[in-house]
Design a protein around this motif. Structure first.
Motif, mmCIF file in Angstrom:
data_model
loop_
_atom_site.group_PDB
_atom_site.id
_atom_site.type_symbol
_atom_site.label_atom_id
_atom_site.label_comp_id
_atom_site.label_asym_id
_atom_site.label_seq_id
_atom_site.Cartn_x
_atom_site.Cartn_y
_atom_site.Cartn_z
ATOM 1 N N MET A 148 13.765 -16.910 -28.365
ATOM 2 C CA MET A 148 12.877 -15.907 -27.775
ATOM 3 C C MET A 148 11.485 -16.481 -27.541
ATOM 4 O O MET A 148 10.866 -16.268 -26.490
ATOM 5 N N PHE A 149 10.974 -17.226 -28.516
ATOM 6 C CA PHE A 149 9.645 -17.828 -28.334
ATOM 7 C C PHE A 149 9.675 -18.905 -27.255
ATOM 8 O O PHE A 149 8.679 -19.109 -26.546
ATOM 9 N N ASN A 150 10.801 -19.596 -27.133
ATOM 10 C CA ASN A 150 10.919 -20.583 -26.066
ATOM 11 C C ASN A 150 10.810 -19.905 -24.700
ATOM 12 O O ASN A 150 10.113 -20.411 -23.800
ATOM 13 N N GLN A 151 11.452 -18.769 -24.548
ATOM 14 C CA GLN A 151 11.348 -18.015 -23.299
ATOM 15 C C GLN A 151 9.941 -17.453 -23.103
ATOM 16 O O GLN A 151 9.392 -17.473 -22.004
ATOM 17 N N ILE A 152 9.347 -16.949 -24.179
ATOM 18 C CA ILE A 152 8.001 -16.384 -24.099
ATOM 19 C C ILE A 152 6.996 -17.441 -23.629
ATOM 20 O O ILE A 152 6.100 -17.158 -22.829
ATOM 21 N N ASN A 153 7.176 -18.655 -24.095
ATOM 22 C CA ASN A 153 6.218 -19.720 -23.762
ATOM 23 C C ASN A 153 6.488 -20.394 -22.425
ATOM 24 O O ASN A 153 5.603 -21.067 -21.886
ATOM 25 N N THR A 154 7.689 -20.224 -21.885
ATOM 26 C CA THR A 154 8.036 -20.957 -20.650
ATOM 27 C C THR A 154 8.460 -20.056 -19.509
ATOM 28 O O THR A 154 8.642 -20.542 -18.394
ATOM 29 N N ALA A 155 8.613 -18.764 -19.741
ATOM 30 C CA ALA A 155 9.137 -17.857 -18.706
ATOM 31 C C ALA A 155 8.253 -17.857 -17.467
ATOM 32 O O ALA A 155 7.017 -17.795 -17.564
ATOM 33 N N GLU A 156 8.903 -17.923 -16.317
ATOM 34 C CA GLU A 156 8.168 -17.856 -15.060
ATOM 35 C C GLU A 156 7.708 -16.430 -14.767
ATOM 36 O O GLU A 156 6.671 -16.223 -14.142
ATOM 37 N N LEU A 157 8.478 -15.460 -15.204
ATOM 38 C CA LEU A 157 8.129 -14.058 -14.984
ATOM 39 C C LEU A 157 7.277 -13.534 -16.143
ATOM 40 O O LEU A 157 7.689 -13.601 -17.305
ATOM 41 N N ASP A 158 6.116 -13.005 -15.822
ATOM 42 C CA ASP A 158 5.223 -12.476 -16.854
ATOM 43 C C ASP A 158 5.853 -11.295 -17.584
ATOM 44 O O ASP A 158 5.591 -11.072 -18.762
ATOM 45 N N GLN A 159 6.712 -10.552 -16.862
ATOM 46 C CA GLN A 159 7.346 -9.386 -17.485
ATOM 47 C C GLN A 159 8.272 -9.787 -18.633
ATOM 48 O O GLN A 159 8.360 -9.083 -19.639
ATOM 49 N N VAL A 160 8.962 -10.920 -18.476
ATOM 50 C CA VAL A 160 9.826 -11.409 -19.552
ATOM 51 C C VAL A 160 8.983 -11.735 -20.774
ATOM 52 O O VAL A 160 9.323 -11.374 -21.911
ATOM 53 N N ARG A 161 7.879 -12.413 -20.559
ATOM 54 C CA ARG A 161 6.986 -12.775 -21.665
ATOM 55 C C ARG A 161 6.438 -11.527 -22.358
ATOM 56 O O ARG A 161 6.499 -11.409 -23.587
ATOM 57 N N LYS A 162 5.901 -10.606 -21.560
ATOM 58 C CA LYS A 162 5.291 -9.403 -22.130
ATOM 59 C C LYS A 162 6.290 -8.595 -22.940
ATOM 60 O O LYS A 162 6.002 -8.156 -24.057
ATOM 61 N N ARG A 163 7.474 -8.400 -22.371
ATOM 62 C CA ARG A 163 8.457 -7.570 -23.048
ATOM 63 C C ARG A 163 9.053 -8.282 -24.262
ATOM 64 O O ARG A 163 9.408 -7.623 -25.243
ATOM 65 N N GLY A 164 9.155 -9.594 -24.168
ATOM 66 C CA GLY A 164 9.627 -10.350 -25.327
ATOM 67 C C GLY A 164 8.670 -10.222 -26.498
ATOM 68 O O GLY A 164 9.081 -10.018 -27.647
ATOM 69 N N ILE A 165 7.370 -10.334 -26.211
ATOM 70 C CA ILE A 165 6.357 -10.200 -27.263
ATOM 71 C C ILE A 165 6.359 -8.789 -27.850
ATOM 72 O O ILE A 165 6.293 -8.603 -29.069
ATOM 73 N N LYS A 166 6.451 -7.786 -26.984
ATOM 74 C CA LYS A 166 6.457 -6.404 -27.467
ATOM 75 C C LYS A 166 7.679 -6.127 -28.337
ATOM 76 O O LYS A 166 7.592 -5.390 -29.322
ATOM 77 N N PHE A 167 8.811 -6.707 -27.952
ATOM 78 C CA PHE A 167 10.018 -6.526 -28.763
ATOM 79 C C PHE A 167 9.805 -7.110 -30.160
ATOM 80 O O PHE A 167 10.074 -6.445 -31.173
ATOM 81 N N LEU A 168 9.333 -8.345 -30.226
ATOM 82 C CA LEU A 168 9.142 -9.001 -31.524
ATOM 83 C C LEU A 168 8.114 -8.265 -32.373
ATOM 84 O O LEU A 168 8.335 -8.019 -33.562
ATOM 85 N N CYS A 169 6.997 -7.912 -31.762
ATOM 86 C CA CYS A 169 5.922 -7.269 -32.530
ATOM 87 C C CYS A 169 6.267 -5.836 -32.912
ATOM 88 O O CYS A 169 5.745 -5.317 -33.900
ATOM 89 N N GLY A 170 7.160 -5.220 -32.142
ATOM 90 C CA GLY A 170 7.560 -3.857 -32.460
ATOM 91 C C GLY A 170 8.685 -3.769 -33.478
ATOM 92 O O GLY A 170 8.720 -2.846 -34.303
#
Length: 548
Positions: A148-170
């Motif tokens: 998940m962090f690999n995707q968060i740090n490399t995702a081309e789509l900002d939405q993937v990053r944002k939602r990945g972070i919100k999922f983890l933090c939530g």
């Protein structure tokens, strides 16, 4: 059309049920029927009903065919991109199911795909993605977190990053807190906490303000961060992002606001055992020198508030480590003097001088003075010879003259605020009236704080015993008790312009910007350059009975 494609299309519902019966009847020896399982996988290329059923059967017998796991996973991945949302939801659910039986290598791929699928705009599909991520996170938190962090740090789509972070933090705070009471979360141990901290630290170097706050709250929820050593580490993690150890530039407002945000997040972690000394001294050395070069009044006020917040946890050190130097405290003192005007000389009070200089204005910026006097009081407490030394008697004399002049103006303003509050509270009829009264209460807290600090500094030698609650902290306390405060975006800087005490209010010069006029005195609301913060002024024309 190739013969292979034709054979794939020919798989029907009846065929799938026939293949299912063969494998079900084989029970523990189902793995011997590899060709039958491959025929089920071909069903993912058939019609809508066949694709839906094939996904379920692939999942049902997945663990019997370890050699075909990559093929089976790829087939379900394809279904996750199907044009039919129901098939996509079913495939996403099936991914979580097969995650229980696959290796860490295959689980990495599943976590990677599920994280990418967070970009979906279909609410039901999005919910299913989160459920599947939760399932595989509980199966193998280490592999899932890393992917998940690999995707968060490399995702081309900002939405993937944002939602990945919100999922983890939530989700993660609940996962860790449930580890001791729910066996399904037992794998969320100290090792996983350390892994999470490592990944968050790497990600913090490239995140926006919203992401930063979410990550800090996530880290603060970890049990390892609730020890003394953990809090010290978390403060260090937060403040590292502010780059407070490097010189600041007055034109780099983004970096300045990052610093303010970092301090706001870190301040709740400081205590008598986790002091702020190191950061206070770096603030003096690297930020305070550019203060006068910053044009935006709202940002200047935020800088001073952040500095005062840091100084709340500055402690005296007997070892000489992280103690304030004469040069550093002198920088704070000189900045304070900029907002403590000297009292006018007698000649300036004469009618002749008054006639020549009736446009002269002395501005009392109470908000700045509250911040700076508080910080000086906190630092001078650890360096009492700064004013108390016989060598500094001239400095102390000048300081007391300024304090005396400012104290008179402060007391006058306190009296006027109290009278205005009594009258306006009785006559308040609208929400606007109540809002103005809240503003006056903040102003009253600012001025009473200053008055208390001045009394302390007037002792001979100056004393450093008074303890106050900063005005913005008092406002936060009222909010916590359910008292509605003005919008935090409208942060106020309270200032008073002292250019008269003429009893005739109607004769006073009207400020250029918007005002409201209570029964006594005149206050003006001045918008800063970013139109987010307001300044409240009290203007008097210069006469013998000047406001002092």
């Amino acid at each position: 059309m190739s013969s292979d494609m034709a054979s794939e299309i020919q798989v029907t519902i009846d065929d799938l049920y026939k293949y299912y019966e063969i494998l079900a009847e084989a029970k523990d020896t189902a793995g011997q029927h590899e060709e039958t399982y491959l025929n089920i996988i071909k069903g993912t290329k058939a019609g809508t009903k066949e694709r839906l059923l094939a996904s379920q059967f692939i999942t049902r017998f997945f663990n019997f065919f370890p050699n075909q796991m990559p093929v089976a996973i790829d087939a379900i991945f394809d279904l996750c991109e199907d044009k039919d949302v129901n098939i996509r939801k079913s495939a996403i659910k099936d991914l979580a199911s097969i995650g229980k039986d696959c290796s860490a290598e295959h689980l990495n791929r599943i976590a990677d795909i599920l994280t990418q699928l967070l970009q979906t705009e279909d609410s039901q599909e999005f919910n299913q993605v989160q459920l599947s991520l939760t399932t595989i996170m509980k199966i193998n938190p280490k592999a899932t977190l890393n992917e998940m962090f690999n995707q968060i740090n490399t995702a081309e789509l900002d939405q993937v990053r944002k939602r990945g972070i919100k999922f983890l933090c939530g989700k993660l705070p609940n996962f860790f807190s449930s580890a001791s009471s729910d066996a399904s979360f037992s794998m969320f141990n100290r090792e996983i906490e350390d892994l999470l901290i490592k990944n968050v630290k790497r990600t913090l170097s490239d995140c926006d303000a919203e992401e930063f706050i979410m990550f800090v709250r996530l880290l603060a929820s970890l049990s390892s961060m609730n020890t003394l050593q953990g809090r010290q580490e978390l403060v260090a993690i937060i403040m590292e992002q502010s780059e407070l150890d490097k010189k600041f530039n007055s034109d780099d407002l983004e970096r300045i606001m990052i610093l303010v945000s970092c301090i706001q997040q870190a301040i709740a972690l400081f205590s008598k055992n986790v002091n702020s000394n190191k950061y206070v001294l770096m603030f003096i050395d690297n930020v305070l020198g550019i203060f006068d070069q910053i044009a935006d009044e709202g940002i200047r006020f935020e800088i001073l508030k952040s500095f005062a917040d840091l100084c709340s946890f500055f402690t005296w050190s007997s070892t000489g480590t992280d103690t304030v130097s004469d040069k550093q405290i002198d920088a704070v003192y000189n900045l304070l003097l900029n907002y403590l005007p000297k009292p006018p000389v007698e000649a300036q009070l004469s009618q002749e001088t008054e006639d020549k200089n009736d446009d002269t204005e002395v501005r009392f910026n109470f908000s700045y003075v509250e911040c700076l006097m508080y910080t000086f009081h906190a630092l001078a407490k650890c360096k009492q010879n700064f004013l108390g030394s016989p060598d500094n008697k001239d400095k102390l004399k000048d300081f007391r003259l300024r304090l005396q002049y400012f104290a008179k103006g402060t007391k006058n303003y306190i009296k006027e605020l109290r009278n205005t509050l009594i009258n306006s509270s009785l006559n308040a009829k609208t929400d606007a009236d109540n809002e103005q009264n809240k503003i006056r209460r903040v102003a009253l807290k600012v001025t009473t704080n200053i008055d208390a600090l001045i009394k302390d500094l007037f002792h001979n030698p100056p004393a450093y015993k008074t303890s106050i609650t900063l005005s913005w902290k008092s406002s936060q306390s009222l909010e916590a008790q359910g008292v509605q405060q003005p919008n935090k975006q409208n942060k106020r800087s309270l200032s008073v312009s002292n250019d008269s005490a003429d009893s005739d209010c109607s004769a006073r010069k009207k400020p250029e910007r918007g005002i409201y006029q209570p029964p006594t005195g005149k206050y003006s609301t001045q918008n800063s350059s970013n139109d987010k913060r307001r300044t409240f002024s009290y203007d008097n024309q210069k006469t013998r009975s000047r406001l002092m």
